[in-house]
Scaffold this active site. Structure first.
Site, PDB file in Angstrom:
ATOM      1  CB  VAL A   1      26.410 -11.025   0.256  1.00  0.00           C
ATOM      2  CG1 VAL A   1      25.093 -11.785   0.217  1.00  0.00           C
ATOM      3  CG2 VAL A   1      26.229  -9.611  -0.310  1.00  0.00           C
ATOM      4  N   GLY A   2      28.842  -9.774   2.673  1.00  0.00           N
ATOM      5  CA  GLY A   2      30.236  -9.337   2.753  1.00  0.00           C
ATOM      6  C   GLY A   2      30.410  -8.435   3.956  1.00  0.00           C
TER       7      GLY A   2
ATOM      8  N   GLY B   1      33.314  -7.928  21.312  1.00  0.00           N
ATOM      9  CA  GLY B   1      33.987  -7.166  20.258  1.00  0.00           C
ATOM     10  C   GLY B   1      33.159  -7.094  18.994  1.00  0.00           C
ATOM     11  CG  HIS B   2      30.310  -4.897  18.053  1.00  0.00           C
ATOM     12  ND1 HIS B   2      29.720  -6.118  18.138  1.00  0.00           N
ATOM     13  CD2 HIS B   2      29.623  -4.083  18.876  1.00  0.00           C
ATOM     14  CE1 HIS B   2      28.715  -6.044  18.987  1.00  0.00           C
ATOM     15  NE2 HIS B   2      28.637  -4.826  19.457  1.00  0.00           N
TER      16      HIS B   2
ATOM     17  CG  LEU C   1      24.174 -16.521   1.737  1.00  0.00           C
ATOM     18  CD1 LEU C   1      23.641 -17.698   2.556  1.00  0.00           C
ATOM     19  CD2 LEU C   1      23.049 -15.939   0.883  1.00  0.00           C
ATOM     20  CG  ASP C   2      30.271 -13.357   2.307  1.00  0.00           C
ATOM     21  OD1 ASP C   2      29.421 -13.183   3.192  1.00  0.00           O
ATOM     22  OD2 ASP C   2      31.476 -13.108   2.464  1.00  0.00           O
TER      23      ASP C   2
ATOM     24  CG  ASP D   1      31.868 -13.476  17.972  1.00  0.00           C
ATOM     25  OD1 ASP D   1      32.051 -12.291  18.304  1.00  0.00           O
ATOM     26  OD2 ASP D   1      32.309 -14.442  18.631  1.00  0.00           O
ATOM     27  CD  GLU D   2      25.100 -13.811  17.140  1.00  0.00           C
ATOM     28  OE1 GLU D   2      25.666 -12.724  17.398  1.00  0.00           O
ATOM     29  OE2 GLU D   2      24.627 -14.557  18.011  1.00  0.00           O
TER      30      GLU D   2
ATOM     31  N   GLY E   1      27.719  -5.974  14.791  1.00  0.00           N
ATOM     32  CA  GLY E   1      28.374  -4.679  14.594  1.00  0.00           C
ATOM     33  C   GLY E   1      28.071  -4.117  13.221  1.00  0.00           C
ATOM     34  CE  LYS E   2      26.990  -5.718   6.301  1.00  0.00           C
ATOM     35  NZ  LYS E   2      27.098  -6.428   5.051  1.00  0.00           N
TER      36      LYS E   2
HETATM   37  P1  GDP Z   1      29.488  -9.197  16.370  1.00  0.00           P
HETATM   38  O1  GDP Z   1      30.205  -9.466  17.642  1.00  0.00           O
HETATM   39  O2  GDP Z   1      28.192  -9.896  16.240  1.00  0.00           O
HETATM   40  O3  GDP Z   1      29.387  -7.755  16.051  1.00  0.00           O
HETATM   41  O4  GDP Z   1      30.379  -9.833  15.228  1.00  0.00           O
HETATM   42  P2  GDP Z   1      31.964  -9.691  15.071  1.00  0.00           P
HETATM   43  O5  GDP Z   1      32.250  -8.318  14.565  1.00  0.00           O
HETATM   44  O6  GDP Z   1      32.664 -10.172  16.291  1.00  0.00           O
HETATM   45  O7  GDP Z   1      32.239 -10.773  13.952  1.00  0.00           O
HETATM   46  C1  GDP Z   1      31.719 -10.669  12.691  1.00  0.00           C
HETATM   47  C2  GDP Z   1      32.842 -10.567  11.668  1.00  0.00           C
HETATM   48  O8  GDP Z   1      32.340 -10.858  10.398  1.00  0.00           O
HETATM   49  C3  GDP Z   1      33.482  -9.202  11.545  1.00  0.00           C
HETATM   50  O9  GDP Z   1      34.823  -9.345  11.245  1.00  0.00           O
HETATM   51  C4  GDP Z   1      32.724  -8.560  10.381  1.00  0.00           C
HETATM   52  O10 GDP Z   1      33.492  -7.588   9.696  1.00  0.00           O
HETATM   53  C5  GDP Z   1      32.469  -9.744   9.519  1.00  0.00           C
HETATM   54  N1  GDP Z   1      31.233  -9.731   8.743  1.00  0.00           N
HETATM   55  C6  GDP Z   1      30.015  -9.236   9.106  1.00  0.00           C
HETATM   56  N2  GDP Z   1      29.094  -9.520   8.150  1.00  0.00           N
HETATM   57  C7  GDP Z   1      29.742 -10.215   7.181  1.00  0.00           C
HETATM   58  C8  GDP Z   1      29.329 -10.829   5.941  1.00  0.00           C
HETATM   59  O11 GDP Z   1      28.169 -10.798   5.547  1.00  0.00           O
HETATM   60  N3  GDP Z   1      30.294 -11.483   5.232  1.00  0.00           N
HETATM   61  C9  GDP Z   1      31.581 -11.572   5.649  1.00  0.00           C
HETATM   62  N4  GDP Z   1      32.430 -12.240   4.875  1.00  0.00           N
HETATM   63  N5  GDP Z   1      31.999 -11.019   6.794  1.00  0.00           N
HETATM   64  C10 GDP Z   1      31.096 -10.356   7.554  1.00  0.00           C
HETATM   65 MG    MG Z   2      31.963 -10.218  18.414  1.00  0.00          MG
END
Ligand code: GDP
Ligand code: MG
Length: 436
Positions: free
Chosen positions: A425-426, A43-44, A343-344, A16-17, A20-21
């Protein structure tokens, strides 16, 4: 400097880092996106123009219409995969997918065994979501699995079920004392239909990838890299690795970068890797967590960072950034690049801490110890930083970040000595400070 391909993306903490983004962001530079481990327990979430897409099996490259691959290291719950495919098809997105015949299929008895085991473990439960992933891997390793090639071949599906099913039923009913009402025919009929729908995606991912990454350049057998850019999407995070993670509160698979070779079926070769580091730490389920926070700061981070499971909705445990974890992840996966995410979220807290080392009694160590008995005794040594308390989500240049945020990031970079290429940052696709 641009990022080099083939590139693998790996979480450096407990998942959950924000992988996905970042996969979505980098997929626009890639031609192929390959998922190679885990199942729908990972989950992503990807946000594009305010719309949130939750994915659990389909690689995040889907949002760029890339060619997608599910490699043999994955286990697939066909019902969930079909749902995800249909979700995109309904939106007019063509799902260009290849599934390796060696992929193992999650069956109803895997889920029943999973649920029964958690009841039996009581307080020591691992926090499994009863998705049957661990039991599917158990069968895979024990050569009692049903593979994608069986799912799409009715005779073979029936044969395999006849051999495997009676023992599963006995185990659920006689050992765990739970009822299991499905018959071989019930399961066959349901899964036969899944097979019919998914058959068209069959392909040898291992061979295709090997031929994509390398081609013979001369009769001498020398090989030269092709220009097709492949992005490998790792699920979970380093400390959920079934061996090098915080055992036994882990997944059943390798999550470190090297897992990509057997899980896709590739020759050893240089694959670049990018480690994702969330600017604080979260963990789902039980197990030691040296920098865990309780009380107001923890609640604030959870609320602002929306730290609730994508699949499970469970609140994630939150704590400060732990460089011992990340250093160990760098050693295990050899990251060429890092990305710092979310970071935000830290804009919400006044004072921020980073764990720079652990103390076990008088001993100071800088990495996660090999023995989990020692890990549970690790006390964090902190360095404290001033917060910036400003919205940074619109900032796209490092120099425009508040001084305090620059100091925070520079400290991480100096400690870890791996180039930081993206600061997120988001949640939105374009909310990044890019340095590539
Ligand atoms: P993954 O399992 O590593 O892909 O991460 P997840 O998707 O489970 O959890 C990351 C969550 O943080 C998701 O809801 C993303 O939309 C959100 N997210 C990702 N990058 C950022 C960020 O830089 N800032 C904020 N506020 N949310 C983010
Ligand atoms: Mg995840």
């Amino acid at each position: 400097m641009t990022l080099k391909f083939p590139l693998i993306i790996v979480g450096s903490q407990w998942g959950d880092e924000g992988k996905g983004k970042i996969v979505d962001l980098l997929a626009c530079q890639a031609d192929y996106v390959v998922r190679y481990n885990g199942g729908n327990n990972a989950g992503h979430s990807v946000v594009v123009n305010g719309e949130k897409f939750k994915l659990s099996l389909i690689p995040s490259g889907i949002l760029h219409n890339k060619k997608l691959f599910l490699a043999q290291g994955m286990v697939i719950d066909p019902k969930i995969l079909i749902e995800e495919i249909e979700l995109f098809e309904k939106r007019g997105v063509k799902v260009d997918l290849m599934i390796d015949p060696r992929v193992n299929i999650v069956m109803p008895y895997h889920k029943a065994l999973d649920a029964a085991t958690e009841v039996w473990k009581g307080k020591k439960a691992t926090g499994s979501l009863h998705l049957g992933i661990g039991y599917c891997y158990e069968d895979k390793n024990n050569r009692s699995g049903i593979r994608f090639e069986d799912l799409i071949s009715p005779d073979s599906l029936k044969e395999r079920l006849k051999t495997i099913f009676p023992l599963k039923k006995l185990r659920i009913e006689k050992i765990f004392g739970q009822k299991f009402n499905l018959s071989i025919n019930d399961i066959y009929n349901e899964y036969f239909n899944y097979g019919k729908k998914l058959k068209k995606y069959l392909g040898d991912v291992s061979k295709t990838m090997q031929e994509t990454l390398f081609r013979p350049t001369s009769l001498s057998g020398l090989r030269g890299a092709k220009s097709t850019k492949v992005l490998f999407e790792g699920a979970h995070g380093t400390f959920l690795d079934g061996i090098f993670g915080t055992y036994p509160y882990t997944t059943a698979v390798y999550t470190i970068a090297g897992g990509v070779f057997p899980y896709v079926g590739l020759q050893p070769q240089k694959i670049y890797s990018l480690g994702i580091v969330k600017s604080y730490t979260t963990r789902v389920g039980n197990g030691s967590f040296p920098t865990e926070l309780f009380g107001k700061t923890s609640e604030k981070i959870r609320e602002v960072g929306e730290e609730f499971g994508t699949v499970s909705k469970r609140p994630r445990r939150c704590g400060w950034l732990d460089l011992c974890l990340v250093r160990t992840a760098i050693r295990l996966s050899g990251f060429d690049y890092l990305s710092i995410t979310k970071l935000d979220v830290l804009s919400a807290v006044k004072k921020i801490k980073i764990c720079v080392a652990y103390k076990i009694g008088r001993k100071v160590i800088k990495e996660v110890p090999a023995m989990m008995n020692e890990f549970s005794r690790c006390q964090p040594v902190y360095k404290e930083f001033k917060g910036w308390k400003k919205d940074i989500s619109k900032i796209r240049k490092f120099k425009e970040l508040p001084k305090e945020a620059q100091i925070y990031i520079k400290f991480i970079g100096k400690q870890l000595r791996v180039p930081i290429k993206i600061i997120s940052v988001g949640a939105e696709r374009n909310a990044n400070i890019k340095n590539f």
